[in-house]
Write a protein that holds these residues in place. Sequence first.
Motif, PDB file in Angstrom:
ATOM      1  N   LEU A 463      48.375  44.470  43.378  1.00 53.61           N
ATOM      2  CA  LEU A 463      47.120  44.316  44.113  1.00 53.61           C
ATOM      3  C   LEU A 463      45.933  44.231  43.157  1.00 53.61           C
ATOM      4  N   CYS A 464      45.936  45.051  42.109  1.00 56.39           N
ATOM      5  CA  CYS A 464      44.838  45.005  41.136  1.00 56.39           C
ATOM      6  C   CYS A 464      44.783  43.656  40.434  1.00 56.39           C
ATOM      7  N   LEU A 465      45.929  43.167  39.985  1.00 53.84           N
ATOM      8  CA  LEU A 465      45.967  41.892  39.268  1.00 53.84           C
ATOM      9  C   LEU A 465      45.541  40.736  40.160  1.00 53.84           C
ATOM     10  N   GLU A 466      46.023  40.721  41.395  1.00 58.51           N
ATOM     11  CA  GLU A 466      45.641  39.648  42.316  1.00 58.51           C
ATOM     12  C   GLU A 466      44.151  39.724  42.643  1.00 58.51           C
ATOM     13  N   PHE A 467      43.646  40.938  42.783  1.00 60.42           N
ATOM     14  CA  PHE A 467      42.225  41.088  43.094  1.00 60.42           C
ATOM     15  C   PHE A 467      41.366  40.563  41.946  1.00 60.42           C
ATOM     16  N   MET A 468      41.717  40.931  40.708  1.00 60.25           N
ATOM     17  CA  MET A 468      40.926  40.461  39.561  1.00 60.25           C
ATOM     18  C   MET A 468      41.018  38.952  39.415  1.00 60.25           C
ATOM     19  N   THR A 469      42.198  38.390  39.623  1.00 60.42           N
ATOM     20  CA  THR A 469      42.356  36.938  39.511  1.00 60.42           C
ATOM     21  C   THR A 469      41.470  36.216  40.510  1.00 60.42           C
ATOM     22  N   GLY A 470      41.308  36.805  41.679  1.00 64.73           N
ATOM     23  CA  GLY A 470      40.518  36.151  42.715  1.00 64.73           C
ATOM     24  C   GLY A 470      39.038  36.411  42.645  1.00 64.73           C
ATOM     25  N   HIS A 471      38.606  37.459  41.950  1.00 70.85           N
ATOM     26  CA  HIS A 471      37.205  37.846  42.017  1.00 70.85           C
ATOM     27  C   HIS A 471      36.442  37.767  40.697  1.00 70.85           C
ATOM     28  N   LEU A 472      37.143  37.836  39.572  1.00 72.52           N
ATOM     29  CA  LEU A 472      36.425  37.821  38.300  1.00 72.52           C
ATOM     30  C   LEU A 472      36.036  36.399  37.927  1.00 72.52           C
ATOM     31  N   LYS A 473      34.915  36.267  37.204  1.00 73.87           N
ATOM     32  CA  LYS A 473      34.435  34.972  36.750  1.00 73.87           C
ATOM     33  C   LYS A 473      33.600  35.163  35.498  1.00 73.87           C
ATOM     34  N   ARG A 474      33.222  34.075  34.870  1.00 74.42           N
ATOM     35  CA  ARG A 474      32.358  34.131  33.696  1.00 74.42           C
ATOM     36  C   ARG A 474      30.946  34.527  34.104  1.00 74.42           C
ATOM     37  N   ASP A 475      30.309  35.339  33.251  1.00 76.37           N
ATOM     38  CA  ASP A 475      28.948  35.813  33.472  1.00 76.37           C
ATOM     39  C   ASP A 475      28.833  36.486  34.838  1.00 76.37           C
ATOM     40  N   MET A 476      29.577  37.576  34.986  1.00 75.34           N
ATOM     41  CA  MET A 476      29.663  38.274  36.267  1.00 75.34           C
ATOM     42  C   MET A 476      28.306  38.702  36.789  1.00 75.34           C
TER      43      MET A 476
END
Length: 1384
Positions: A463-476
């Motif tokens: 769940l953590c990995l899927e969440f980060m893959t879907g929500h993180l981006k450059r220049d947060m």
Amino acid sequence: MFNNATNVDASNSTFSEVHRDQYNTTKTVVHGNQSHHTIIHGNQVFQNSNEGLEALRKASITSAAFDSAERYPAPTCLPGTRVELLNRISSWIEKEGGQPICWLNGLAGSGKSAIAQRVAEMYAEQHRLAASFFFSRRELERSTTQHFFPTIASQVMGFFPSTKPVILAALDDDYTTPTKVLREQMQKLLLAPLCAIEEKFTSPILIVVDSLDECDNEQLVAELISLLTQLLRQCPHPFRLLLTSRVESHIRDKFREPEIAPMIYSLELRAFDAEEDIRSFMAHTFDVIYDQHSQVMGDVERPWPPTQELESLVKKASGLFIFATTVVKFVASRHHDPRSRLRVVFSDKTGNVGDATFADLDSLYLDAIRALPDADLARVVLGIVRYISGPLSIRSLNSLLSPLDINAALVLPDLSSVLLVSEDEKQPVRIYHASFRDFLTTPQRSKRYFVDAPVYHRLLARLCLEFMTGHLKRDMCSIGDPSTFNSEVKDLPERCDQHIDEATRYACRHWAYHLGQIPHEGGANDNLINVLLTFSRTSILYWVETLSLIGALDSAVTMLRDAIIWLKLMPTPPTDVLALLKDTQRLVLMFFDPISQSALHVYYTALPLAPTNTLLRKEFQHELTNSFTVTKGLDSEWDGCVRVIHLGDSIHSLAFSPDGRLVASASNEHGVQLWNATTGTNVVDLGPHRQPSSAVCFSPSGACIAAAFEDGLVAVWETLTGQALINNEESHRKPVTSIMFSPNNNLLASASRDNSIQLWEVATGQVLHRFEHQSAVQTLAFSPDNKIVVSGSDDGLCTIWDVESGRLLRALKGHSSVVNSVAVSGDSLLIASGSNDKTVRVWDAKTGVCTRTYSKGHKKGVTTVRFTPDDERVISICDKYVGSWNLSSRKSFDPLWATDEFIRKAMTTLPSWLGKTFRLVPSRLVGYMYDSDTPEGDARIRPGFSSRSTSFAFAFRKIIVCATSLAPIHHEPPAFYSMSTDVTSMAVSSDGSQIASGNAQGAIQLWDPVLAMKTWAQVVSYYNTRVHYIKPAPDGKRYLFCQLDMILVGADGEVIKKVATFQTSDVECIFSADSSTFACWAEDNFSFKDTMNVRVYSSATGDRLCRITGIDKIESVALSNDGALIACAHNEGVVQIWQVSSGLSALKIATETVSSVTFSPDRSRLVCGTAGGKVQLWDVQTGHSLASLDDGTSKVTSVVFSPDGNRIVFGCDDGSMRLWSPPPVGVHHTLTSGNEPSPSPVAALVFSRDGAAINCRYADGTVTVWKLPTELPTVKCESEPTSSSTSCEICQAISSCVSTAGNPHLKSKSDKTTVYDHQFRSDYVVQSDGWVCFGERRLFWLPPPLRPSTPTSFMAYGDKLAVVGISSSVMFFDLYRREKNAAV
């Protein structure tokens, strides 16, 4: 910094101060008549002390306080309950002269936390509660001691404002104090501030610490108790400390220690009857429930429940308040009829489950779960809540659970009897009591509702990995400008709160923890590996950026390490995932400083400088837009150097802890320090700050560390706590030469030049035995069976001592000189010794008979001997050789390393006649040549050995070699090879997986020896291609590389031509001012005459234009601006000029010894500076002297004409600098005199293009800029010269001349650690902390190995840069795209 300074214009200048192991850059920015002062410490910026507070805040846990919002509603005592116990505690607090610590102990669920909460509330109301800390396994940060003292210190600072300056001073001195060992935290953040309080207390002040048993490390709990007792013992003010815990053996045993027991007032909850309190609590709470459910309870008579039922519940509670609390919370559910819920409690459907102690409680828990509409769904949610590392709000749980299509908001309210659930979805959800956590994880108790740890850790990791893959981006956080530090973004906390919510933070900080808890079984993890691969390919750099923004970048290294270890343990490790995680780990370690300072430098520094062949760079190639380009010199693979730690003074010795997690260092200024071997962060400063004399060492268990010093001091500390066990300056009267722990960890032996050996008992610090020699003792060793100590001394004796009795057993005679090293075989049967008599001897440990003498392998004294792990060979080392001896043979010497053979082999690879020549030279002769060119004592091999593997490493000056076998290194390439700078110490981890080296410049380098060179040709090529220095052309279009070959390259580093091969690295070269030609010269080592050759080449093609031979002792060379003439000052007073086109001599001038020459811009004049301090001006056509100035006695080191040719500036080796306007003006100014403080000689002088300023670089790197008068001065003389006066006579009358123009003045003076362009052509600089800046704007950051190795190793022209790094590598940068895009 500028005390007593006058006439200083500091505009556009940077000044640095270095304190301890930090670098501080001080910038003074002037606005009108006001200035703003900023000091940068390491990777933190402190403006006044605000950032000191921020560092403390980050290390503090607000949820640990008694009144924390995160703990609301905290369990407390109902009014009128626990009266007797609370009175007893109050009496203890108020009693004068009583025990300062109360230990309240009892079973889980007996109400300890409620009592601690109530006491804290009572004394907070009286303004007598200084601090509180409530431990909890529910939160990762509250289950460790690491945050305890920073949290307590933060609260104490609020309670006692007078402690604030002391705490802030400690943080300003070392902002990493909150991360150090507990002892250092306690002393600096609590003990010193509390001792500084001057006001007197009328009543004792209370500190409350609850649930000590919830701390996850028993050893650290014991240490915390010791430190708290020390704090109360040494603090001059009356404090009381209330501690609560279960009766755990490690806590009980600690309180029973003789030094602590007298301070403890023990209260056992079982001694207080809680039945009446539970009855009152339940009766009161059921009345409240009755009123809250009045609509359904209207026809029910009071009291409800009836007295008989209430008594039954009280009996079921068995004195556990948690049972009573759970019952009333279960019955009180707003969504159910309380009568039916109470019937469930009495139904006892489950029978006797688990431990009889908790049988009724377990039944209650099972009923609470069964009451839910979908109990299986509830189990999933409970499993998530149970295994998350810290409490999350309903909103965050919903975010993480969204892939499972579970709405936690619909499930959690029905679990309010066992969970703390607020109607506010932003509040964290917590398990109400530890007993429910234990219930869920014990299958015998929870039955079908058992939550299995591997299942839920696997789910949470995914769940953590899927969440980060879907929500993180450059220049947060939409910062945009990478030149801005995180600390300079004023609203960064608000941006982080807006863009990085609680679920994102949790996923970023804990995915690796959950991954590490999963067992490796079958194919259950295949799906998880695919999720991890997707995350690594698409989002892992965004994860690094996010951790930087939230101040948690240090956790990235350990998280990546743990994930890599977990993957490696799989039956078939996934190669791509491993490669991406390893690349990211290396990237974070190498670029930790810039990323922690500015999160966007993941993309603007780290990624552009990542090796070209790494998978990480390839996967994130799209993120390289708008960054600079490395046109030459970027490595294809990661270098072996993983991390660099800067201390500032020479590293005397290094050692790894047995588990490889720590590195110890010893140095003069910084004493003994412990470092995290993974992250390179400082763990503790053990001191003392004095000169070490023997190698620092760990005990075999790693529990202790020892060091010894020149003044005879022997010191031992506990590794975990930093507590001193031995600190004795009196036992040895002279320097200690060797120390060693016994294999069983109980003893320490120390040898000294005072002819003695001391045998210490580590636990008590007592000297058990003193062994006396007849001469200085140089070395010692324990036998593995702990029975004997073997020593070697200056009189050539090897002596065997009995450990138990202290008796001399045998004196082994055979060596004719100093014994430098001894070793005992693994079976304790053999002893090896190495001596200055160039022999290695092997002795029978029982009989003392010499069984082997090896005398034909070493040319100089043997400094080190070591048995191989299998006891079949002895490794021995002298000044230039490493070899091994087969113990089954008397004569077999197998060379592993020979420095002369390495140099010969390296030279034979040169593709020129020089290489062919060296093939004919025997290694022995190469060794003689090397010895003659090496300073005495500078050619020592420094070894490091692994204790549990065959790996060993050694350093020879700048060369570092690691071997994993006993095969000769010259036949097969070593397992690892690299180059550093002036290596002074080496260490290898016990498993051989890590190497540490220290150098004379004060740097500790951590190496990964797995990154090997595959062929010997690669090793030799690596050695031969190191660049000694680089020379730029003034127009920036050409550079000269000086390796063993002189190579002409273009502006982007492309090779134009290899122009020459020299027999030495001491080659010098210059370009003409118009960049059309260059000249290079060096001594001819293969000539019988002490002569030198000068060669002149075309810069465009690299073709040679002329060669001037047979010049004696060249002092200085100059090319005219157009490259048509070349002048040489040589042969102690001869200056000669040649025409470059023909190579013919045009002029020869005899004068005194000339140290510096240069042509005027129109090449009509030549100015010479002499060794005696005179400056002479000559006519190039006639050779006549035009003028001279003799204004000092110091050697002229640099001289230069102004662009218009009317002025001359020269500098001297005493640091003085003068401006001279030759006749007919005839005026000079002293810019700096030899009497003024000047760190070093003038090394280079360069006029600005308009001639209005002169740039001066001193030999130590300091740069000054002088503003010059814009007009030539006019001269008034007291007496007019006659028509017969010569220009020289006019110059001699200078003392009577007065300038009517403005005087030169100092415009700026830089810190000597800031590196400017070699020829001052640009505003690009490299700061001491590695930042490459354009003016005030930070562009990117250079790792320590890539930073300029000297003040002249940085070149900048236009938007192209070149740097010769400390590692002797060269990199070329094109910044065009960076400058073109304003966003960067």
